[in-house]
Motif scaffolding. Structure first.
Motif: not given
Length: 89
Positions: A1-25
């Motif tokens: 499975v390949f998991i690209p960085v999620f797109k962030n449509f929230s008002m919370e900057p940078g949450v997409e990187v944190y969320f994607t990295n933890h999902l991969r982990m």
């Protein structure tokens, strides 16, 4: 499975990187599926973070100023849309 960085449509900057990295982990730990580079993956797990909310969990009176309450912990609620796509499609 390949998991690209999620797109962030929230008002919370940078949450997409944190969320994607933890999902991969979590995928790596669980051994449910093996992470692979994009050109070798059979499926892609794509996602969008649509919102982030914070719910106060515990609070206590403050010694700083009368009537002020300090929140010491929060529950974080993340609204996520996830799609699993086959690479062949």
């Amino acid at each position: 499975v390949f998991i690209p960085v999620f797109k962030n449509f929230s008002m919370e900057p940078g949450v997409e990187v944190y969320f994607t990295n933890h999902l991969r982990m979590q995928f790596e730990r669980s051994k449910v599926a093996k992470l692979a580079p994009q050109n070798q993956a059979e499926v892609y797990l794509e996602g969008e973070i649509r919102g982030v909310g914070y719910i106060p969990q515990s609070s206590s009176p403050s010694d700083l100023q009368p009537g002020v309450v300090l929140v010491s912990s929060y529950q974080i609620v993340v609204d996520v849309h996830i799609v699993l796509r086959r690479a062949s499609d």
